[in-house]
Design a protein around this motif. Sequence first.
Motif, short mmCIF file in Angstrom:
data_model
loop_
_atom_site.label_atom_id
_atom_site.label_comp_id
_atom_site.label_asym_id
_atom_site.label_seq_id
_atom_site.Cartn_x
_atom_site.Cartn_y
_atom_site.Cartn_z
N LEU A 133 0.82 -1.21 0.00
CA LEU A 133 0.00 0.00 0.00
C LEU A 133 0.85 1.26 0.00
O LEU A 133 0.60 2.19 -0.77
N PHE A 137 1.04 3.95 -3.07
CA PHE A 137 0.58 5.31 -2.81
C PHE A 137 1.64 6.33 -3.22
O PHE A 137 1.33 7.33 -3.90
N ASN A 290 -7.67 12.90 5.48
CA ASN A 290 -8.39 11.93 4.64
C ASN A 290 -7.49 11.24 3.61
O ASN A 290 -8.00 10.57 2.71
N GLU A 292 -5.19 8.68 1.68
CA GLU A 292 -5.28 7.23 1.58
C GLU A 292 -4.26 6.54 2.50
O GLU A 292 -4.53 5.49 3.09
N VAL A 293 -3.06 7.14 2.61
CA VAL A 293 -2.02 6.64 3.51
C VAL A 293 -1.57 7.81 4.38
O VAL A 293 -1.29 8.89 3.86
#
Length: 509
Positions: A133, A137, A290, A292-293
């Motif tokens: 992830l 990202f 907010n 994603e990572v």
Amino acid sequence: MAAITGSILFYSMSCLVLLICTMLFIAKSFSVQVLNSGTKPRTPPSPPALPVIGHLHLVGSVIPKSFQNLARLYGPLMQLRLGASKTLIVSNAQVAGEVYKTHELNFCYRPEFGSSDHDTYTGSYFITAPYGLYWRFMKKLCVTQLLSTSQLGRFTHVRDQEVKNLLDSLLQCSREAKACDLSLKLTSLTNNILCRTAMSTTCDAEHIYRLVRGCLELGAKLSLGEVLGPLAKFDLFGYGRKVAKVKGELDQILETIMEEHEKELSHKTCEEEERKDMMDILLQVYKDPNAEVKLKRNDLKAFFLEILLAGTDTTSVALQWAMAEIINHPGVLNRLREEMDSMVGTRRLVKESDVPNLPYLRAVVKEVLRLHPSAPFALRQSAEDCSINGYDVKGQTRTLVNVYAIMRDPQVWPNPEEFLPERFLEGNAMEMKGQDLSYVPFGSGRRGCPGASFALTVMHSTIAALIQCFDWKVKGGTKVDTTEGSGFSVGLAKPLVCYPITRLDLFSV
């Protein structure tokens, strides 16, 4: 005398213990491999090895060329043991295709070197991050924002200014009939462009570069320490601690720059928002609840360290090779100049926007990167057992794709050792994204270099300006000495020292 004798005895005993430990480790590894498999695995061919050191005695000072020569004897996939470290070497496009395409997901990993005990950025690096992830990202950020075409366009003025600064300093050398070390000037150019593009600063650029050079030199020594296998974690030669000290200094500089950016970020006007540098973008992501990572502060600093380590020397070395080859081939220089005089004229300085109309310039850059790739190796590590070229490859196996050898393969490239830009004109105008695996100057697949567009943009505009504005005379001879330097990077062995002779004074135009 007693003290000297005692020191020699201590040193001898230390070496003996080291040798015994390494031999026991190798023997244990071999025994476990045989016991765990009912049948003997089909391992890739390997040269005869010596006890303890393995194949180190077969590796010369120019490492990619040494591996290329061994591949001619043992095939395009071979296994070398460098001390206690086993490594697969891939040397042609067909086998590279199995790594880059057939088993791409299995080889979407890169090994780490050295002990994590001395590195505060462990777990934050993007280049060596596991395929997961966090890596996906960061790669997405690079492609869509940090190194995107639009972001590069926002900093055209920076590259223009730095190229003009370079031309100004060369004009001064020309007026005084002084030789200049073009290697140093090109390194300063790329370092300044990177610092301004990434962090909008040049105040610490020279200091940052000295620290980056220290990291690169110590990092090379640290990677060579991997030949000690499990003993490498003890940092017997102290390189890990020295790298940590240099990174500590860089960390302080980066932290200061980040704090300055944070203060300015909230006061930026709409126009200034349009010129956000990489640090501005990453800080916004860092503060976004907010995202994603959720990035950590160390992640940001590790990224900028990697940008500086990966970008400064590689682009500079490529530019040095380009100028060396062009100076040594007058026919290439004249054809380049004719193309620019025809398409650009002699009344203004060549611009980045002119490059699409300069096919021979683009061919020259492609040929430079074929013959002298900035990253001669692509480093991978398998996640699971697999079969490559008919041989069994175990999980966690370090794999070096010898890009240097692939792009000098005589079965693919006629006259592979010659500098022939014409090979990239007309029907053979290869692209740079690594789809054709016989030409992979920036790697291929998911782990391909995200900074390729940046490097090419700097190379095209800089070479064009240097050829348009100056003739070149080599100090101490008629040709540049193109002996390859030692180590992994394969830069010029000697500095590129020349007399710039003004042809067109377009600096003020």
